[in-house]
Design an enzyme around this catalytic site. Structure first.
Site, PDB file in Angstrom:
ATOM      1  N   CYS A   3       0.855  -1.197   0.000  1.00  0.00           N
ATOM      2  CA  CYS A   3       0.000   0.000   0.000  1.00  0.00           C
ATOM      3  C   CYS A   3       0.881   1.233   0.000  1.00  0.00           C
ATOM      4  CB  CYS A   3      -0.920  -0.015   1.221  1.00  0.00           C
ATOM      5  SG  CYS A   3      -1.814   1.538   1.440  1.00  0.00           S
ATOM      6  N   ASP A  29      -0.525  16.453  -2.533  1.00  0.00           N
ATOM      7  CA  ASP A  29      -0.873  15.543  -3.628  1.00  0.00           C
ATOM      8  C   ASP A  29       0.093  15.790  -4.795  1.00  0.00           C
ATOM      9  OD1 ASP A  29      -3.880  14.043  -4.464  1.00  0.00           O
ATOM     10  OD2 ASP A  29      -2.332  14.371  -5.988  1.00  0.00           O
ATOM     11  N   HIS A  98      -8.201   8.359   2.638  1.00  0.00           N
ATOM     12  CA  HIS A  98      -7.546   9.664   2.557  1.00  0.00           C
ATOM     13  C   HIS A  98      -8.585  10.733   2.289  1.00  0.00           C
ATOM     14  CE1 HIS A  98      -7.507   7.799  -1.455  1.00  0.00           C
ATOM     15  NE2 HIS A  98      -7.649   9.011  -1.960  1.00  0.00           N
TER      16      HIS A  98
HETATM   17  P1  AMP Z   1      -8.226   9.116  -5.076  1.00  0.00           P
HETATM   18  O1  AMP Z   1      -8.205   9.060  -6.580  1.00  0.00           O
HETATM   19  O2  AMP Z   1      -9.356   9.867  -4.477  1.00  0.00           O
HETATM   20  O3  AMP Z   1      -8.049   7.727  -4.487  1.00  0.00           O
HETATM   21  O4  AMP Z   1      -6.949   9.960  -4.659  1.00  0.00           O
HETATM   22  C1  AMP Z   1      -5.649   9.459  -4.705  1.00  0.00           C
HETATM   23  C2  AMP Z   1      -4.750  10.647  -4.807  1.00  0.00           C
HETATM   24  O5  AMP Z   1      -3.458  10.249  -4.427  1.00  0.00           O
HETATM   25  C3  AMP Z   1      -4.652  11.259  -6.200  1.00  0.00           C
HETATM   26  O6  AMP Z   1      -5.062  12.611  -6.155  1.00  0.00           O
HETATM   27  C4  AMP Z   1      -3.165  11.104  -6.537  1.00  0.00           C
HETATM   28  O7  AMP Z   1      -2.678  12.214  -7.250  1.00  0.00           O
HETATM   29  C5  AMP Z   1      -2.545  11.000  -5.170  1.00  0.00           C
HETATM   30  N1  AMP Z   1      -1.277  10.296  -5.070  1.00  0.00           N
HETATM   31  C6  AMP Z   1      -0.973   9.073  -5.598  1.00  0.00           C
HETATM   32  N2  AMP Z   1       0.283   8.722  -5.255  1.00  0.00           N
HETATM   33  C7  AMP Z   1       0.777   9.748  -4.498  1.00  0.00           C
HETATM   34  C8  AMP Z   1       2.012   9.976  -3.838  1.00  0.00           C
HETATM   35  N3  AMP Z   1       3.028   9.095  -3.868  1.00  0.00           N
HETATM   36  N4  AMP Z   1       2.175  11.141  -3.173  1.00  0.00           N
HETATM   37  C9  AMP Z   1       1.173  12.038  -3.111  1.00  0.00           C
HETATM   38  N5  AMP Z   1      -0.029  11.867  -3.689  1.00  0.00           N
HETATM   39  C10 AMP Z   1      -0.220  10.744  -4.381  1.00  0.00           C
HETATM   40 ZN    ZN Z   2      -2.365   1.474   3.603  1.00  0.00          ZN
END
Ligand code: AMP
Ligand code: ZN
Length: 112
Positions: A3, A29, A98
Protein backbone atom coordinates in the site's frame (compact mmCIF):
# COMPACT_ATOMS: atom_id res chain seq x y z
CA UNK A 1 0.64 -5.32 2.17
CA UNK A 2 1.67 -3.31 -0.86
CA UNK A 3 0.00 0.00 0.00
CA UNK A 4 1.62 3.22 -1.19
CA UNK A 5 0.05 5.34 1.57
CA UNK A 6 1.18 2.88 4.28
CA UNK A 7 4.69 3.33 2.84
CA UNK A 8 4.32 7.11 3.01
CA UNK A 9 3.02 6.83 6.61
CA UNK A 10 6.04 4.71 7.62
CA UNK A 11 8.51 7.01 5.86
CA UNK A 12 9.53 4.32 3.36
CA UNK A 13 8.40 6.57 0.50
CA UNK A 14 9.43 10.23 0.90
CA UNK A 15 6.80 12.94 0.59
CA UNK A 16 6.26 16.63 1.30
CA UNK A 17 5.02 16.50 4.87
CA UNK A 18 2.54 19.27 5.69
CA UNK A 19 1.55 17.91 9.12
CA UNK A 20 2.37 14.77 11.12
CA UNK A 21 1.62 13.30 14.53
CA UNK A 22 1.38 9.77 15.93
CA UNK A 23 -2.02 9.09 14.29
CA UNK A 24 -2.08 10.96 10.97
CA UNK A 25 0.12 12.39 8.25
CA UNK A 26 -0.73 15.09 5.70
CA UNK A 27 1.24 15.62 2.50
CA UNK A 28 0.95 17.39 -0.84
CA UNK A 29 -0.87 15.54 -3.63
CA UNK A 30 1.54 14.85 -6.49
CA UNK A 31 -1.18 15.70 -9.04
CA UNK A 32 -2.69 18.84 -7.51
CA UNK A 33 -6.20 19.85 -8.59
CA UNK A 34 -6.06 23.20 -6.79
CA UNK A 35 -3.36 25.63 -5.60
CA UNK A 36 -3.58 23.89 -2.21
CA UNK A 37 -4.16 20.12 -2.47
CA UNK A 38 -3.17 18.20 0.62
CA UNK A 39 -3.99 14.56 1.41
CA UNK A 40 -4.67 13.71 5.05
CA UNK A 41 -4.49 10.03 5.98
CA UNK A 42 -4.59 7.87 9.10
CA UNK A 43 -1.28 6.07 9.67
CA UNK A 44 -3.35 2.95 10.38
CA UNK A 45 -4.42 1.16 7.19
CA UNK A 46 -8.15 1.66 6.63
CA UNK A 47 -9.19 0.85 3.07
CA UNK A 48 -11.89 3.49 2.59
CA UNK A 49 -14.78 5.40 4.17
CA UNK A 50 -16.80 2.17 3.83
CA UNK A 51 -14.55 0.59 6.49
CA UNK A 52 -15.23 3.25 9.16
CA UNK A 53 -16.87 1.87 12.28
CA UNK A 54 -17.09 2.52 16.03
CA UNK A 55 -13.64 1.07 16.65
CA UNK A 56 -11.72 3.28 14.21
CA UNK A 57 -13.80 6.46 13.78
CA UNK A 58 -11.85 8.56 16.32
CA UNK A 59 -9.06 9.07 13.81
CA UNK A 60 -11.58 10.52 11.34
CA UNK A 61 -12.59 13.18 13.85
CA UNK A 62 -8.91 13.91 14.37
CA UNK A 63 -8.36 14.20 10.61
CA UNK A 64 -11.04 16.89 10.47
CA UNK A 65 -9.32 18.81 13.29
CA UNK A 66 -6.09 18.60 11.28
CA UNK A 67 -7.90 19.71 8.11
CA UNK A 68 -9.16 22.85 9.86
CA UNK A 69 -5.66 23.50 11.23
CA UNK A 70 -4.01 23.15 7.82
CA UNK A 71 -6.69 25.32 6.19
CA UNK A 72 -5.94 28.07 8.73
CA UNK A 73 -2.18 27.68 8.27
CA UNK A 74 -2.54 27.85 4.48
CA UNK A 75 -4.72 30.97 4.75
CA UNK A 76 -7.76 29.41 3.07
CA UNK A 77 -10.02 32.06 4.59
CA UNK A 78 -12.26 32.19 1.51
CA UNK A 79 -13.17 28.52 1.87
CA UNK A 80 -11.95 25.08 1.00
CA UNK A 81 -13.22 21.62 0.18
CA UNK A 82 -12.62 18.26 1.88
CA UNK A 83 -13.41 15.15 -0.18
CA UNK A 84 -12.99 11.41 0.29
CA UNK A 85 -13.60 9.31 -2.80
CA UNK A 86 -14.95 5.91 -1.77
CA UNK A 87 -15.11 3.01 -4.17
CA UNK A 88 -15.19 2.60 -7.90
CA UNK A 89 -18.03 4.99 -8.79
CA UNK A 90 -16.36 7.80 -6.89
CA UNK A 91 -13.02 7.12 -8.58
CA UNK A 92 -11.03 6.01 -5.54
CA UNK A 93 -7.60 5.09 -6.90
CA UNK A 94 -5.62 4.52 -3.68
CA UNK A 95 -7.23 2.04 -1.32
CA UNK A 96 -6.03 3.58 1.93
CA UNK A 97 -8.45 6.10 3.47
CA UNK A 98 -7.55 9.66 2.56
CA UNK A 99 -9.17 13.06 2.59
CA UNK A 100 -8.37 15.61 -0.10
CA UNK A 101 -8.12 19.14 1.35
CA UNK A 102 -8.32 21.57 -1.54
CA UNK A 103 -8.36 25.34 -1.65
CA UNK A 104 -7.09 28.46 -3.33
CA UNK A 105 -9.68 28.50 -6.11
CA UNK A 106 -13.46 28.41 -6.58
CA UNK A 107 -15.17 25.01 -6.86
CA UNK A 108 -18.29 23.99 -8.75
CA UNK A 109 -21.13 21.99 -7.24
CA UNK A 110 -22.18 19.26 -7.67
CA UNK A 111 -18.65 17.96 -8.17
CA UNK A 112 -17.95 16.11 -11.43
P1 AMP B 1 -8.23 9.12 -5.08
O1 AMP B 1 -8.21 9.06 -6.58
O2 AMP B 1 -9.36 9.87 -4.48
O3 AMP B 1 -8.05 7.73 -4.49
O4 AMP B 1 -6.95 9.96 -4.66
C1 AMP B 1 -5.65 9.46 -4.70
C2 AMP B 1 -4.75 10.65 -4.81
O5 AMP B 1 -3.46 10.25 -4.43
C3 AMP B 1 -4.65 11.26 -6.20
O6 AMP B 1 -5.06 12.61 -6.15
C4 AMP B 1 -3.16 11.10 -6.54
O7 AMP B 1 -2.68 12.21 -7.25
C5 AMP B 1 -2.54 11.00 -5.17
N1 AMP B 1 -1.28 10.30 -5.07
C6 AMP B 1 -0.97 9.07 -5.60
N2 AMP B 1 0.28 8.72 -5.25
C7 AMP B 1 0.78 9.75 -4.50
C8 AMP B 1 2.01 9.98 -3.84
N3 AMP B 1 3.03 9.10 -3.87
N4 AMP B 1 2.17 11.14 -3.17
C9 AMP B 1 1.17 12.04 -3.11
N5 AMP B 1 -0.03 11.87 -3.69
C10 AMP B 1 -0.22 10.74 -4.38
ZN1 ZN C 1 -2.36 1.47 3.60
Amino acid sequence: MDCIFCKIASGEIPTTVVYEDDKVIAFNDTDPQAPVHVLIIPKEHIASMAEINESNSAVVAHIFEVAALIAREKGLDNGFRVVSNCGESAGQSVHHLHFHLMGGRDFGWPAG
